[in-house]
Design an enzyme around this catalytic site. Structure first.
Site, mmCIF file in Angstrom:
data_model
loop_
_atom_site.group_PDB
_atom_site.id
_atom_site.type_symbol
_atom_site.label_atom_id
_atom_site.label_comp_id
_atom_site.label_asym_id
_atom_site.label_seq_id
_atom_site.Cartn_x
_atom_site.Cartn_y
_atom_site.Cartn_z
ATOM 1 N N LYS A 109 3.530 -13.935 7.235
ATOM 2 C CA LYS A 109 4.303 -13.076 7.856
ATOM 3 C C LYS A 109 5.557 -12.159 6.431
ATOM 4 O O LYS A 109 6.206 -13.979 5.991
ATOM 5 C CB LYS A 109 4.985 -12.913 9.174
ATOM 6 C CG LYS A 109 5.922 -12.360 10.019
ATOM 7 C CD LYS A 109 3.917 -10.953 10.567
ATOM 8 C CE LYS A 109 4.584 -9.970 11.394
ATOM 9 N NZ LYS A 109 3.675 -9.641 11.897
ATOM 10 N N GLY A 116 2.421 1.659 29.809
ATOM 11 C CA GLY A 116 2.952 1.601 28.436
ATOM 12 C C GLY A 116 1.886 2.984 28.050
ATOM 13 O O GLY A 116 0.466 2.364 27.936
ATOM 14 N N GLY A 120 1.391 3.971 24.615
ATOM 15 C CA GLY A 120 1.328 4.692 23.819
ATOM 16 C C GLY A 120 0.020 5.091 22.633
ATOM 17 O O GLY A 120 -0.678 4.908 23.504
ATOM 18 N N VAL A 143 -1.781 2.566 21.957
ATOM 19 C CA VAL A 143 -2.795 1.529 22.338
ATOM 20 C C VAL A 143 -3.250 2.362 24.224
ATOM 21 O O VAL A 143 -4.693 2.020 24.071
ATOM 22 C CB VAL A 143 -3.192 0.042 22.230
ATOM 23 C CG1 VAL A 143 -3.667 -0.877 22.811
ATOM 24 C CG2 VAL A 143 -2.604 -0.689 21.054
HETATM 25 P P1 NAD Z 1 3.553 2.219 21.622
HETATM 26 O O1 NAD Z 1 4.691 2.335 20.522
HETATM 27 O O2 NAD Z 1 2.585 3.692 20.606
HETATM 28 O O3 NAD Z 1 3.434 2.820 22.707
HETATM 29 C C1 NAD Z 1 4.741 1.969 24.124
HETATM 30 C C2 NAD Z 1 4.407 2.265 24.488
HETATM 31 O O4 NAD Z 1 5.540 2.187 26.296
HETATM 32 C C3 NAD Z 1 5.465 4.491 24.873
HETATM 33 O O5 NAD Z 1 4.489 5.083 25.465
HETATM 34 C C4 NAD Z 1 6.802 3.581 25.787
HETATM 35 O O6 NAD Z 1 7.125 4.507 25.773
HETATM 36 C C5 NAD Z 1 6.228 2.413 26.430
HETATM 37 N N1 NAD Z 1 7.129 1.920 26.825
HETATM 38 C C6 NAD Z 1 8.307 1.038 26.278
HETATM 39 N N2 NAD Z 1 8.643 0.428 27.123
HETATM 40 C C7 NAD Z 1 8.712 0.520 28.479
HETATM 41 C C8 NAD Z 1 8.513 -0.038 29.844
HETATM 42 N N3 NAD Z 1 9.691 -0.796 29.600
HETATM 43 N N4 NAD Z 1 7.294 0.534 30.991
HETATM 44 C C9 NAD Z 1 6.553 1.082 30.919
HETATM 45 N N5 NAD Z 1 6.016 1.875 29.364
HETATM 46 C C10 NAD Z 1 7.440 1.519 28.911
HETATM 47 O O7 NAD Z 1 2.707 0.301 20.871
HETATM 48 P P2 NAD Z 1 1.609 0.707 20.746
HETATM 49 O O8 NAD Z 1 0.817 0.661 19.550
HETATM 50 O O9 NAD Z 1 0.774 1.370 21.555
HETATM 51 O O10 NAD Z 1 1.268 -1.025 21.567
HETATM 52 C C11 NAD Z 1 1.207 -1.445 22.519
HETATM 53 C C12 NAD Z 1 1.728 -3.110 22.619
HETATM 54 O O11 NAD Z 1 0.615 -3.699 21.946
HETATM 55 C C13 NAD Z 1 2.968 -3.109 21.614
HETATM 56 O O12 NAD Z 1 3.554 -4.554 22.556
HETATM 57 C C14 NAD Z 1 2.309 -3.881 20.299
HETATM 58 O O13 NAD Z 1 3.442 -5.063 19.445
HETATM 59 C C15 NAD Z 1 0.921 -4.360 20.767
HETATM 60 N N6 NAD Z 1 0.007 -4.049 19.999
HETATM 61 C C16 NAD Z 1 -0.367 -3.207 19.506
HETATM 62 C C17 NAD Z 1 -1.367 -3.295 18.308
HETATM 63 C C18 NAD Z 1 -1.600 -1.807 17.511
HETATM 64 O O14 NAD Z 1 -2.708 -1.915 16.919
HETATM 65 N N7 NAD Z 1 -0.887 -0.795 17.962
HETATM 66 C C19 NAD Z 1 -2.250 -4.227 17.798
HETATM 67 C C20 NAD Z 1 -1.508 -5.597 18.556
HETATM 68 C C21 NAD Z 1 -0.555 -5.563 19.435
#
Ligand code: NAD
Length: 355
Positions: A90, A188, A190, A192
């Protein structure tokens, strides 16, 4: 030789609480661009250390070191468990991504990555965009997720892997992976979370959705005929499965006693606030899908994408997350231990098998 100190020596990375026999920790500086970075190569037993580069305005260099040591170790376990021939590393750059990021800064980082001769492969993480990675790629070949080497946004693969892992959990708890009529609370919506909802909806699940961003909730309600709840109620609602896809630390001393579901399976990183919270989930008879095992689809897509695409290999490895999860659940049940401990053990076994 006996070295004399006039005052007690400052602790080094070797004495750090998070130090876990890391193979190499590079403290990188470039005065001209203002770069201050730490690159931690934790373990290359299975191959070059792959792990993202995070840009964050850390309040202190000590906190940046903590993050680099902890996250690089996490990548060793994640890559090993995902069956990738890659080690864990990392990088963290101490800077404000909104103010301090310049192509020169990213290129200087790339120069330092190149000096590690391929023992570390970098990729995007918090605060880093695809454009930033293009600048890094001007100085090093050891970068993934650029236009030349990637399949683009890894989120669809993360969502697919979570969906497969969630079905494996359903099969373990309910005796069938058929999700028809199962109630799933997705917290959430977003990148994913929304894609996961799509898979779940197609599989006939009934969705309960929440997000702090109201338009995201409305979109999910209209696309999937979902029921909206407040984000703080997502874990409490009467559901079969709770899928955290927003923040870390959602499984804690306050929430665990309130969880209404029989399964917790979602994409968020670091869902358990402490190891005791995993034990508490088990005591309540709730099956927890270890986060770093179930959300590996993204890193798989970054690792296996090729200039020609590589989508088939990425899909195959992502679908295999279901088998990994089933193996974790069965062994956890046999041993009467929390699944996250078993996940660590399986990763360690793979690392120890290498001479
Ligand atoms: P993102 O930022 O696209 O979406 C996150 C969503 O969560 C947003 O819509 C935000 O408004 C919402 N949010 C924030 N705080 C909140 C709360 N208190 N209650 C409810 N909703 C809330 O992120 P993502 O890429 O969709 O990732 C989601 C999670 O998965 C993160 O924890 C990330 O670390 C993990 N993750 C993502 C990936 C990836 O490929 N994107 C891979 C591994 C892990």
């Amino acid at each position: 030789m006996n070295v004399q100190f006039s005052k007690p020596p400052v602790p080094t990375a070797f004495e750090h609480d998070e130090f876990d026999d890391h193979e190499n920790v590079l403290f990188a500086r470039d005065r001209k661009s203002g770069l201050t970075a730490i690159i931690a190569v934790h373990d290359t037993t299975l191959g070059p250390a792959l792990g993202g580069c995070r840009i964050w305005p850390y309040p202190s260099k000590a906190e940046a070191l903590t993050d680099a040591l902890r996250l690089s170790r996490g990548m060793t376990y994640k890559n090993a468990l995902a069956g990738l021939d890659l080690g864990g590393g990392k990088a963290v750059i101490i800077a404000d991504p909104r103010q301090d990021k310049t192509p020169e800064l990213m290129k200087a980082f790339g120069t330092h990555v190149e000096r590690l001769s391929g023992t570390y492969i970098t990729a995007e993480d918090v605060g880093v965009s695809p454009e930033d990675m293009e600048a890094v790629a001007e100085k090093t070949r050891h970068v993934r997720g650029t236009r030349a080497t990637g399949l683009g946004d890894p989120s669809p693969f993360t969502a697919l892997g979570v969906f497969e892992g969630l079905k494996a959990a359903a099969s373990h708890v309910f005796g069938s992976s058929d999700l028809t009529g199962k109630r799933v609370s997705v917290q959430g919506l977003g990148h994913v979370g929304f894609d996961l909802c799509k898979h779940l909806h197609e599989a006939g699940a009934s969705l309960i959705v929440s997000d702090i961003h109201e338009p995201a909730v409305q979109r999910a309600v209209s696309c999937f005929d979902a029921t909206a709840v407040k984000p703080e109620d997502a874990h409490r609602v009467d559901a079969d499965i709770f899928a955290p896809c927003a923040l870390g630390g959602v499984l804690n001393a306050q929430t665990v006693p309130e969880i209404g579901a029989k399964i917790v399976a979602g994409a968020s990183n670091n869902q358990l606030q402490t190891t005791e919270d995993g034990v508490a989930l088990k005591k309540r008879g709730i099956l927890y899908a270890p986060d770093y095992a179930i959300n590996a689809g993204g890193v798989i897509s970054i690792a296996l994408a090729t200039p020609g695409g590589g989508e088939q290999a990425v899909r195959a490895k992502t679908l295999a997350i279901a088998e990994t999860m089933s193996a974790i659940f069965s062994r956890a049940e046999e041993a009467n231990r929390p699944p996250e401990q078993i996940a660590d053990e399986i990763a360690e076994e793979r690392l120890n098998r290498r001479p």
